[in-house]
Write an enzyme that holds these catalytic residues in place. Sequence first.
Site, PDB file in Angstrom:
ATOM      1  N   MET A  44       0.508  -1.429   0.254  1.00 15.64           N
ATOM      2  CA  MET A  44      -0.661   0.080  -0.356  1.00 15.64           C
ATOM      3  C   MET A  44       1.181   1.529  -0.080  1.00 15.64           C
ATOM      4  SD  MET A  44      -3.308  -0.524   1.947  1.00 15.64           S
ATOM      5  CE  MET A  44      -3.099  -0.296   3.961  1.00 15.64           C
ATOM      6  N   ASN A  48       4.154   3.761   0.652  1.00 15.43           N
ATOM      7  CA  ASN A  48       5.009   4.481   2.328  1.00 15.43           C
ATOM      8  C   ASN A  48       5.557   3.435   2.407  1.00 15.43           C
ATOM      9  OD1 ASN A  48       5.103   6.418   3.996  1.00 15.43           O
ATOM     10  ND2 ASN A  48       3.528   5.467   5.452  1.00 15.43           N
ATOM     11  N   HIS A  97       9.127  -3.933   3.917  1.00 14.67           N
ATOM     12  CA  HIS A  97       8.930  -3.175   2.797  1.00 14.67           C
ATOM     13  C   HIS A  97      10.268  -3.732   0.619  1.00 14.67           C
ATOM     14  CE1 HIS A  97       5.546  -1.181   3.371  1.00 14.67           C
ATOM     15  NE2 HIS A  97       4.905  -1.828   3.413  1.00 14.67           N
ATOM     16  N   GLU A 115       5.948 -11.757   7.116  1.00 11.67           N
ATOM     17  CA  GLU A 115       4.813 -12.575   8.040  1.00 11.67           C
ATOM     18  C   GLU A 115       4.221 -11.840   9.161  1.00 11.67           C
ATOM     19  OE1 GLU A 115       7.555 -15.311   9.222  1.00 11.67           O
ATOM     20  OE2 GLU A 115       7.269 -16.654   7.416  1.00 11.67           O
ATOM     21  N   ASP A 165       2.033  -9.703   9.272  1.00 15.81           N
ATOM     22  CA  ASP A 165       1.015  -9.961   9.215  1.00 15.81           C
ATOM     23  C   ASP A 165       0.361 -11.711   9.132  1.00 15.81           C
ATOM     24  OD1 ASP A 165      -0.660  -7.008   8.524  1.00 15.81           O
ATOM     25  OD2 ASP A 165       1.270  -7.019   7.388  1.00 15.81           O
ATOM     26  N   GLN A 176      -3.224 -12.791   7.776  1.00 13.44           N
ATOM     27  CA  GLN A 176      -3.562 -12.317   6.244  1.00 13.44           C
ATOM     28  C   GLN A 176      -2.843 -12.986   5.287  1.00 13.44           C
ATOM     29  OE1 GLN A 176      -2.503  -7.702   4.689  1.00 13.44           O
ATOM     30  NE2 GLN A 176      -1.068  -8.961   4.004  1.00 13.44           N
TER      31      GLN A 176
END
Length: 282
Positions: free
Chosen positions: A32, A34, A39, A152, A154, A157
């Site tokens: 998403m 930012n 990331h 991991e 999340d 998710q």
Amino acid sequence: MSLQLIEEIAALRRRVADWRRGGERIALVPTMGNLHAGHLALVREARSLADRTLVSIFVNPLQFGPKEDFGAYPRTLDRDRELLAAEGTDLLFAPPVQVVYPHGQETQTRVEVPELSNILCGASRPGHLVGVATVVCKLLNMAQPDVAVFGEKDFQQLLVIRRMVEDLCLPVQIQGLATVREPDGLAMSSRNGYLTPEERERAPALFRALCLARDRLGAGLSAAEVEQMGEDDLAANGLRADYFSVRRVRDLQKATPADRDLVVLAAAYLGKARLIDNLRVL
């Protein structure tokens, strides 16, 4: 190094088809935006698994509740593009909302993974994991990668996405990557930016509570005892527990005394931020 930005599905598919005709393996990292070091670790993992790396940036309105921070969620596309270019990313896909949801959100076909989607974060944020599964399913169909990489942190998710891929027979490998942490143990997250300096000092208490929970389980305490002590640990450090739960890794159902492959998951409020984290118990 410049990085090509694509916003339309047809252009994305043309580029992916060109790569595939050349026999190249393709990895997708859905985000998403930012972007932070966590990331970028996903991007590096993707590059190690494929010949071409594609990153998507899409702030998905379908996974935000009516009182959540969709409008305030930080959007830093120019900076993100620079970071991805420096990592050698091959393509950035950043579609507008109307491209992803051309008929609007209210009539959008939804993807739901029963049981996994309505516990823990799914119980606290109704519809959130349905929104996640739906948009990830769409992104996988748009990009048609060989592998997609998720963090991991999340954990729920990640399990939802793996189950969705298995149930829908999608031809993609889902690769998890261990949580990337700050030196003091705080899991990296875009929402850490909501913390004040004083709250940032308190925030690592979440990871410390998880470590204590792991140790207590190893010492023979029951799941119920560990959960209550975990909530108390958070409260003592100024965090308000949303949940603190010992679960089975395979399906996130409540742990029984016979279960050995466990994960401790927690979510807690600190100021404006809702922090989540987890720790495997091996």
